[in-house]
Design an enzyme around this catalytic site. Sequence first.
Site, PDB file in Angstrom:
ATOM      1  N   SER A   1      56.534  28.908  53.856  1.00 45.37           N
ATOM      2  CA  SER A   1      57.088  28.139  52.743  1.00 45.37           C
ATOM      3  C   SER A   1      58.073  27.132  53.309  1.00 45.37           C
ATOM      4  CB  SER A   1      57.801  29.071  51.751  1.00 45.37           C
ATOM      5  OG  SER A   1      58.576  28.321  50.830  1.00 45.37           O
TER       6      SER A   1
ATOM      7  N   HIS B   1      41.365  49.059  35.271  1.00 51.77           N
ATOM      8  CA  HIS B   1      42.109  48.259  34.289  1.00 51.77           C
ATOM      9  C   HIS B   1      43.544  48.020  34.758  1.00 51.77           C
ATOM     10  CE1 HIS B   1      38.789  48.985  31.495  1.00 51.77           C
ATOM     11  NE2 HIS B   1      38.861  50.241  31.867  1.00 51.77           N
TER      12      HIS B   1
END
Length: 498
Positions: free
Chosen positions: A332, A208
């Site tokens: 980028s 989780h």
Amino acid sequence: MPESSAPQSASSAQPASAQSPSVADSSSSFGFIAGGRRSLADAGIPLGPLDGRYRSAVEGLVEHLSEAALNRNRLHVEVEWFIHLARHQVLPGLTPLHEAQEAGLRRIVTSFGRDGVAELAAIEKETVHDVKAVEYYIGRRLPDLKLEHLTPLVHFACTSEDINNLSYAVGVRDAILEVWLPAARAAVGTLRQMAEAAAGTPMLSRTHGQPATPTTLGKEMAVFVHRLDRQLTRIGQQEYLGKINGATGTYAAHLSAVPDADWQDISHTFVEHLGLTWNPLTTQIESHDWQAELYADIARFNRILHGFCVDVWSYISIGYFAQIPVAGATGSSTMPHKVNPIRFENAESNLELANALLDSLGATLVESRWQRDLTDSTSQRNIGNALGHSVLALSNVTKGMGQLKVADAVLAEDLDHNWEVLGEAVQTVMRAQAIAGVEGMDNPYERLKELTRGRRVDGERMREFVQGLGLEPDAEARLIALTPASYIGLAAELARGI
């Protein structure tokens, strides 16, 4: 309505200078679109990325699943049927062909290239029927082999689907065995290498998204290897079915011509001669169930691999993997520090595209209206695209795995910040001690919950807690020696077991 009789609107009656710019007159506001622009279509620019920027990754499939490959396989099936009937002298008056004639017939297939593709396309423009064009293409070459008298034997007692189902089966089989499976095994091989190399590398698990019982990086990789291997085994055992039994699957035309021949045996032996599995009972079309089975298995493999890509992407994002920069590459356009996990992102997208097509093929191909409709014809022409996106994803996974380096220091630091995960071990030892009759072992889960839930516990605090429990000496010693990095159970052994 003819253009000359079209009613004029108020705007169309105005002078050209008063009209608003239209698509036809786009030069007034979009000059670069207007006349004089070179045609990209005429330049042979591909429509889609598989035949464009990604061509090198998927070009192996062109040999088996392109339109030209389909036509070559049709030639192959027609020629082999011709030879099969002659060899077995199925029809009265037939005699076995000379060895040179058989070789000449097979050269029709092996020599099929650019010129043949163009000639076949020209024939199809006249026939407006792809399989009939193949029949005529072969017929044109029989005189050179002294076989013009056997022109009626080409496509004998066949419906188009007899040729098509076998051609697709041969093409898909070869594409899977020669292209897809090797690419899939190569990708899984890179996972296997990491699983073996990192079998003993401790790693904090997360359930989780929260810190949980440690494992090893190799064991987590091994889980995916095991899952993917199961699917590869299924795919490797796939049957590729085929039929050749006439217009409604009854051998009616066959029996009307040669009633004494064992047409089921002739069909059976021919399909197996092509390296396929005989389907004895069909309508006009082969039922395509085997294709649906195959595409479901490949889609399941793709989904497992997709989950792997998501996990690796997540590991990269938290620093468990460092990416090895590619010289000259840009991560980028504005942030020069970035090394983006593009291989895994590209793989995710292509696996999704592949499965969209594979799921559609699997659902469409198992249905046909009564004896025959042509929904399968258009659908099957996209098999190459479906497998192409999968092969492209496999290529990216293979390359991406080769650009990863395990960040051991980050893994170790994460473990050292989460001593609370040893709470599971401590309370389980307390349970065992309680069963053995040791006093003071009441409520072990609750006591560890109070110590660890929602708070950080360092090594010193955990050891103090253990020493205050009153455990048997050997049990206490085991827990005192335990660290998050050593609390990995059989993870390393499990990883190496693959």
